[in-house]
Write an enzyme that holds these catalytic residues in place. Sequence first.
Site, PDB file in Angstrom:
ATOM      1  N   HIS A   1       0.864  -1.183   0.000  1.00  0.00           N
ATOM      2  CA  HIS A   1       0.000   0.000   0.000  1.00  0.00           C
ATOM      3  C   HIS A   1       0.895   1.225   0.000  1.00  0.00           C
ATOM      4  O   HIS A   1       1.856   1.299   0.777  1.00  0.00           O
ATOM      5  CB  HIS A   1      -0.890  -0.010   1.237  1.00  0.00           C
ATOM      6  CG  HIS A   1      -1.620   1.283   1.441  1.00  0.00           C
ATOM      7  ND1 HIS A   1      -2.375   1.875   0.461  1.00  0.00           N
ATOM      8  CD2 HIS A   1      -1.703   2.110   2.520  1.00  0.00           C
ATOM      9  CE1 HIS A   1      -2.897   2.997   0.926  1.00  0.00           C
ATOM     10  NE2 HIS A   1      -2.500   3.167   2.156  1.00  0.00           N
TER      11      HIS A   1
ATOM     12  N   HIS B   1       0.973   5.804  -0.969  1.00  0.00           N
ATOM     13  CA  HIS B   1       0.272   7.032  -1.378  1.00  0.00           C
ATOM     14  C   HIS B   1       1.037   7.637  -2.553  1.00  0.00           C
ATOM     15  O   HIS B   1       1.212   8.859  -2.616  1.00  0.00           O
ATOM     16  CB  HIS B   1       0.195   8.027  -0.217  1.00  0.00           C
ATOM     17  CG  HIS B   1      -0.729   7.609   0.884  1.00  0.00           C
ATOM     18  ND1 HIS B   1      -1.811   8.350   1.269  1.00  0.00           N
ATOM     19  CD2 HIS B   1      -0.741   6.501   1.661  1.00  0.00           C
ATOM     20  CE1 HIS B   1      -2.456   7.726   2.265  1.00  0.00           C
ATOM     21  NE2 HIS B   1      -1.805   6.606   2.518  1.00  0.00           N
TER      22      HIS B   1
ATOM     23  N   ASP C   1       1.344  -5.267 -20.406  1.00  0.00           N
ATOM     24  CA  ASP C   1       2.387  -6.203 -19.974  1.00  0.00           C
ATOM     25  C   ASP C   1       2.172  -6.690 -18.539  1.00  0.00           C
ATOM     26  O   ASP C   1       2.732  -7.716 -18.142  1.00  0.00           O
ATOM     27  CB  ASP C   1       3.775  -5.535 -20.065  1.00  0.00           C
ATOM     28  CG  ASP C   1       4.340  -5.544 -21.480  1.00  0.00           C
ATOM     29  OD1 ASP C   1       3.919  -6.381 -22.296  1.00  0.00           O
ATOM     30  OD2 ASP C   1       5.221  -4.695 -21.766  1.00  0.00           O
TER      31      ASP C   1
ATOM     32  N   HIS D   1      -8.493   7.516  -1.369  1.00  0.00           N
ATOM     33  CA  HIS D   1      -7.418   7.034  -0.493  1.00  0.00           C
ATOM     34  C   HIS D   1      -6.134   6.808  -1.296  1.00  0.00           C
ATOM     35  O   HIS D   1      -5.277   7.709  -1.354  1.00  0.00           O
ATOM     36  CB  HIS D   1      -7.918   5.770   0.213  1.00  0.00           C
ATOM     37  CG  HIS D   1      -7.013   5.247   1.266  1.00  0.00           C
ATOM     38  ND1 HIS D   1      -6.124   6.029   1.947  1.00  0.00           N
ATOM     39  CD2 HIS D   1      -6.866   3.984   1.784  1.00  0.00           C
ATOM     40  CE1 HIS D   1      -5.467   5.295   2.819  1.00  0.00           C
ATOM     41  NE2 HIS D   1      -5.881   4.051   2.745  1.00  0.00           N
TER      42      HIS D   1
ATOM     43  N   TYR E   1       8.315 -14.261 -23.285  1.00  0.00           N
ATOM     44  CA  TYR E   1       9.157 -13.161 -22.821  1.00  0.00           C
ATOM     45  C   TYR E   1      10.008 -13.684 -21.665  1.00  0.00           C
ATOM     46  O   TYR E   1       9.523 -14.450 -20.843  1.00  0.00           O
ATOM     47  CB  TYR E   1       8.274 -12.010 -22.355  1.00  0.00           C
ATOM     48  CG  TYR E   1       9.007 -10.811 -21.831  1.00  0.00           C
ATOM     49  CD1 TYR E   1       9.276  -9.711 -22.643  1.00  0.00           C
ATOM     50  CD2 TYR E   1       9.431 -10.759 -20.505  1.00  0.00           C
ATOM     51  CE1 TYR E   1       9.934  -8.602 -22.158  1.00  0.00           C
ATOM     52  CE2 TYR E   1      10.099  -9.654 -20.013  1.00  0.00           C
ATOM     53  CZ  TYR E   1      10.349  -8.576 -20.841  1.00  0.00           C
ATOM     54  OH  TYR E   1      11.012  -7.472 -20.354  1.00  0.00           O
TER      55      TYR E   1
END
Lengths: 235, 235, 235, 235
Positions: free
Chosen positions: C94, C96, C119, C170, C228
Amino acid sequence: MLETLKEIVFKANLELVQQGLVIYTWGNVSGYDPDSKYVIIKPSGVDYDTMKVEDMVVVDLDGQIIEGSMRPSSDTPTHLELYKEYPSLRGIAHTHSMWATSFAQAQTGITPYGTTHADYFYGPIPCTRELTQDEVTSNYEINTGRVIIETLRQQAIQPLEVPGILVGHHGPFTWGHSPENAVHNAKVLEEVAKMAYRTVAINPKAEPVPQYLLDKHYFRKHGKNAYYGQQKGDE
Amino acid sequence: MLETLKEIVFKANLELVQQGLVIYTWGNVSGYDPDSKYVIIKPSGVDYDTMKVEDMVVVDLDGQIIEGSMRPSSDTPTHLELYKEYPSLRGIAHTHSMWATSFAQAQTGITPYGTTHADYFYGPIPCTRELTQDEVTSNYEINTGRVIIETLRQQAIQPLEVPGILVGHHGPFTWGHSPENAVHNAKVLEEVAKMAYRTVAINPKAEPVPQYLLDKHYFRKHGKNAYYGQQKGDE
Amino acid sequence: MLETLKEIVFKANLELVQQGLVIYTWGNVSGYDPDSKYVIIKPSGVDYDTMKVEDMVVVDLDGQIIEGSMRPSSDTPTHLELYKEYPSLRGIAHTHSMWATSFAQAQTGITPYGTTHADYFYGPIPCTRELTQDEVTSNYEINTGRVIIETLRQQAIQPLEVPGILVGHHGPFTWGHSPENAVHNAKVLEEVAKMAYRTVAINPKAEPVPQYLLDKHYFRKHGKNAYYGQQKGDE
Amino acid sequence: MLETLKEIVFKANLELVQQGLVIYTWGNVSGYDPDSKYVIIKPSGVDYDTMKVEDMVVVDLDGQIIEGSMRPSSDTPTHLELYKEYPSLRGIAHTHSMWATSFAQAQTGITPYGTTHADYFYGPIPCTRELTQDEVTSNYEINTGRVIIETLRQQAIQPLEVPGILVGHHGPFTWGHSPENAVHNAKVLEEVAKMAYRTVAINPKAEPVPQYLLDKHYFRKHGKNAYYGQQKGDE
């Protein structure tokens, strides 16, 4: 074999990261040796910080691996198409650099608004059309090379005079007279893309650079009457 | 000869890179010695990371090379026009810095919206008109200097009070009481250009800084009643 | 216990800072061990530059502290909801980060405009609805997890195929097959958010990447036919 | 005297540069000692890279120099007005940081659009009105302090709950329970200004964060029921 060119290609790949054009494995540079007709290119999906010079892969123009223990970049067929069509190219770079990629995603070429652009690109930097479903489903990477060639032809562009292009919904390819020069042009393309965006944001009616000023700046740096730099015709 | 000034000019050129105003060879700084009437300037097209102090070129105001084994910057004639017209200038810097160049490409001057601008530039930073085809074809670099002088005259600007200008479709030139000060003003110009753009993006009806606040900030830093810094009149 | 995973979680938290995704204490990474069903997570409000590997907190899926002398991140209940619903996740991050958070604040998901997005994310990156007052007042962090699950279900998204989401007003949560991979996806999300914004700014009528090109790029990197990288199915 | 606070103020000034909030001499930080009622502040116009701890200036609340051989920052009277009105402040920072200054130049406050803002600022960050000509001509720096106080009063703001403001056409002032905390809030203000700008650019109809989510985030970090961090009420 081709140890010098391997070293050059290896360093040119690292330079992509140092110039802020690539994160993770989002780019590749190749070099072309006209004598052997071999291409040296970055291996696929290898991190830049653990990659070694001996990881570079040597392939021929048909994509056969001549030397190297790793798979070459998945974009190798795109590079090969370009070298086959334009044997004067000596290096090609592909990135997902922020601004050039944003223009590519917007299916929008880059208009020359000033002398910074004119010093390197003799005219607008085009964006290719979208590939068709067929072109993507089969031979995608080859068709990426072909749509670049198609676009340059349609616009009658000499590739070394406009050393880069945007592939629609994808990102930029640049080239040059050496692998380092291809990376240099990738950096310049990113800068002029950013400047072009901001120019229009500042003045939505901004006009392109006049043709005579484009000529002046391009030719004071390139060609036989160049007077920029320390050598006649030096770039 | 002029070893101290050569060192100062050399370091001021490197400072352009350290301040993020220049990549590759996209800029130059010169210094003027009023006693000898000589100008010291960066050589043309030399990389900043290999350049040495002894590569600096000494020229007279007619552009004759007095000392140095390399060709001076291709923009030298622009610098010389400015020193001839304004002998109070002691340093000039030219860059293709991102925001100032974008305003130049947009043919748009920089409006003073706040005290950051007012601390250094006593009024708007102008953008010159486009050069004509004739002015570009012959004596391009001289004519770049002349259109700067024409613009300052028309707007009745004292060059040391508004120490910079944008050349349309090209980029910024700044100057000052020393080569370092010219670079300092190049950095400030870049910052106030960026702020001006964002100010208008935040509020399309943003008003310029009131004249009395422009006066207050400019004169608390500059001139005989200045009280900013450690010396009366210190900048 | 789980010393290896602690070390991995610790380093993944530092990587958030190195990648420019987090300043101060504005982020957290956890890792999940499927054998013990324990989660390892960053402690709450501890500076990244003084944090040590032994500060990592071990909790069970009910949020009980199993090991560690510090309080776990205040966002721990959100992580736990996700691991309970999707046991195939092995890491969650998480942040910001600037652009992802700006989209979250705008209550706007991220449209795939090109191959960079394709991708890594097999389709648009959704933004959750606003939480209700009740959902915020009681069990806020649990409800944050629940609204993520609700959104993925409604849009029939397999979480490892679209390894990230924006929580409205958020910021972003991302996940992956390891804590490092969750951080990698946090960086990619930030880059594609920035590119998406700029794509639309360049061309307000920009079209999403065609489905067949999204398929091509996603599946050349992921799944059993991937080609790839250096291994079949390697990412 | 006050050697510890001098060291703190000195380091907080350097932190402005390290956080990218200040170039050249474009900022200042002060600290307040409630026992002696003395303020310690950066000297005026001194470069950050040559400044020493002993250059810090000690003044009383009337602006008399108590200790120090240099002139205090020209903005000292603004700081003193704020400490006199709000003795709970222990540090104040002033910068010309890019985004906060651009909002100030646009005469526009910063709307809270998400939890990043709510974690630090309990409501919108206001922008003061323009100072009048009289207020600028006489006692400019004192009047800058007064218009900040006027704005906080009119909007019934407790300064430690919204620890920063924009001064119209000028730039941000922030404060806190220590000099470092004032700098921390200057950095947060810059980040939330940038996010607010981008939020509206992404979605011109973006709504502010709901009051209940603002409450939740602010009070989980601040005040007696805080549960973020390692201590009850820890920030």
